[in-house]
Scaffold this active site. Structure first.
Site, short mmCIF file in Angstrom:
data_model
loop_
_atom_site.label_atom_id
_atom_site.label_comp_id
_atom_site.label_asym_id
_atom_site.label_seq_id
_atom_site.Cartn_x
_atom_site.Cartn_y
_atom_site.Cartn_z
N LYS A 60 -10.49 -4.15 12.22
CA LYS A 60 -9.33 -3.68 13.02
C LYS A 60 -9.17 -4.51 14.30
CE LYS A 60 -7.58 -0.59 10.33
NZ LYS A 60 -6.35 -0.98 9.62
N TYR A 96 -15.32 -1.57 9.44
CA TYR A 96 -13.93 -1.12 9.56
C TYR A 96 -13.38 -1.50 10.94
CZ TYR A 96 -10.03 2.26 9.66
OH TYR A 96 -8.81 2.87 9.76
N GLY A 115 0.84 -1.21 0.00
CA GLY A 115 0.00 0.00 0.00
C GLY A 115 0.87 1.25 0.00
N ILE A 175 -2.38 -7.43 -1.79
CA ILE A 175 -2.43 -8.11 -0.50
C ILE A 175 -3.35 -9.34 -0.51
CG2 ILE A 175 -4.32 -6.75 0.51
CD1 ILE A 175 -2.47 -6.67 3.08
N GLN A 182 -2.34 6.97 1.41
CA GLN A 182 -2.17 8.17 2.23
C GLN A 182 -0.97 8.06 3.17
OE1 GLN A 182 -4.76 8.83 5.52
NE2 GLN A 182 -4.38 11.03 5.61
N ILE A 242 -0.54 -1.71 -6.13
CA ILE A 242 -1.42 -2.49 -7.01
C ILE A 242 -1.54 -1.77 -8.35
CG2 ILE A 242 -2.79 -3.75 -5.28
CD1 ILE A 242 -4.88 -1.49 -5.50
N1 SER Z 1 -9.08 7.78 9.56
C1 SER Z 1 -9.84 6.57 9.68
C2 SER Z 1 -11.22 6.76 9.19
O1 SER Z 1 -11.76 7.81 9.40
C3 SER Z 1 -9.89 6.12 11.10
O2 SER Z 1 -8.78 5.37 11.40
O3 SER Z 1 -11.76 5.86 8.64
#
Ligand code: SER
Length: 324
Positions: A147, A143, A8, A55, A12, A35
């Site tokens: 995590k 998300y 990656g 990945i 960012q 990628i």
């Molecule tokens: N910056 C991320 C988001 O807002 C949080 O880890 O998804």
């Protein structure tokens, strides 16, 4: 760390972390994994080796590790929180399936692994203010689910197989280099861009919504320092709370206005991003990171704002527009 693969590397965090690692280690030893469609360009491309590493393809990870004799992998592939809600299957495949691939290669080939976690690993049942290192983690976003799973899986590989996995829980990351995509905290980055472009900002997050944020140089230093930390001092591994500032939209708006008085903002809450933000902590307690590997942030809201505006002016507009 001797030979490092960044998965990656054009994203960012990756685009800046690759350059930082190349400033600390011989350039040829830091491999930018990307990628197709997100090829490295400019300095990122010219300054060192790169390799196609998807990945979701364990073979490609293993081949890059063999070819460059990699001993440390920075796994930065991710789908951020708001986009992940639109594409939960993709978020799982990259966040968990991808991490599993990385950990398996690391187990077979003896690599250390860094995989960022996030303030998104917490949920509505977590203590909101000065969230402790070890606390309730029941996120209600995909998300966050990826995590927490990543934290547990990484700790499992450390304990069960001796893979040197380490991680930090990043706050919202703010930078002027590569724009983020699809995060909940990204409103803060967008606000700086609007201020410098002379545009009115429509804020998708309501006033009074506090979230932890961090300027990219501090985040990059954390990613390097945790991997260089003395393992004998680490009581935790996956993943450390780190923090530097917590603000709501009003605070960052007022701070920007100190330097760009004509800047205007109107609230236009986005229900999805607002509900995600409401489920996350207001601020994290990072005392374990400070104690176990001497973590210390350098930027506060004022320092970050001055640097962001100055650098965005250079990037987008002539310097003389503002007196910063
Ligand atoms: N910056 C991320 C988001 O807002 C949080 O880890 O998804």
């Amino acid at each position: 760390m001797k030979n490092i693969l960044i998965i990656g590397a054009t994203g960012q965090i990756g685009s800046e972390l690759t350059m930082k690692l190349r400033s600390l280690y011989p350039n040829g030893n830091v491999v930018a994994g990307y990628i197709p469609g997100a090829e490295p360009k400019g300095e990122l491309k010219e300054s060192g080796p790169s390799a196609i590493v998807n990945i979701t393809n364990p073979q490609q990870i293993a081949e890059a590790v063999d070819k460059y004799d990699i001993d440390t992998i920075y796994n930065l592939a991710a789908v951020l929180s708001a986009v992940a809600e639109a594409k939960p299957q993709l978020a799982w495949n990259i966040g968990v399936g991808g991490l599993y691939n990385v950990l398996e290669v690391a187990r077979e080939k003896n690599c250390a692994v860094f995989t960022p976690s996030s303030i998104g690993s917490f949920g509505p049942g977590t203590p909101k203010v000065l969230t402790p290192q070890d606390t309730i983690q029941r996120p209600n976003t995909i998300y966050g689910v990826t995590k927490v799973t990543g934290e547990l899986l990484s700790d499992y590989y450390a304990k069960r197989f001796g893979v040197d996995t380490r991680s930090v829980r990043f706050p919202g990351l703010i930078s002027y280099v590569t724009p983020p995509g699809g995060g909940t905290t990204d409103y803060a980055v967008d606000m700086y861009y609007s201020a410098v472009k002379g545009e009115k900002f429509y804020c998708p997050i309501k006033p009074g919504t506090f979230m932890d944020m961090m300027y990219m140089p501090d985040a990059l230093r954390a990613a390097v320092e945790i991997m260089e930390a003395d393992p004998k001092r680490l009581i935790h591994r996956n993943s450390f709370n780190i923090a530097s500032m917590s603000f709501d939209p009003e605070m960052i708006f007022s701070k920007i206005k100190e330097y760009v008085p004509e800047f205007e903002m109107e609230y236009k809450p986005d229900p999805l991003r607002q509900s995600i933000a409401d489920s996350w902590p207001d601020s994290l307690d990072d005392s374990c990171a400070r104690y176990e590997w001497d973590w210390k942030p350098e930027y506060d809201l004022d320092g970050m704002t001055k640097d962001m505006l100055k650098n965005l002016c250079v990037k987008l507009k002539p310097m003389e527009t503002y007196s910063i």
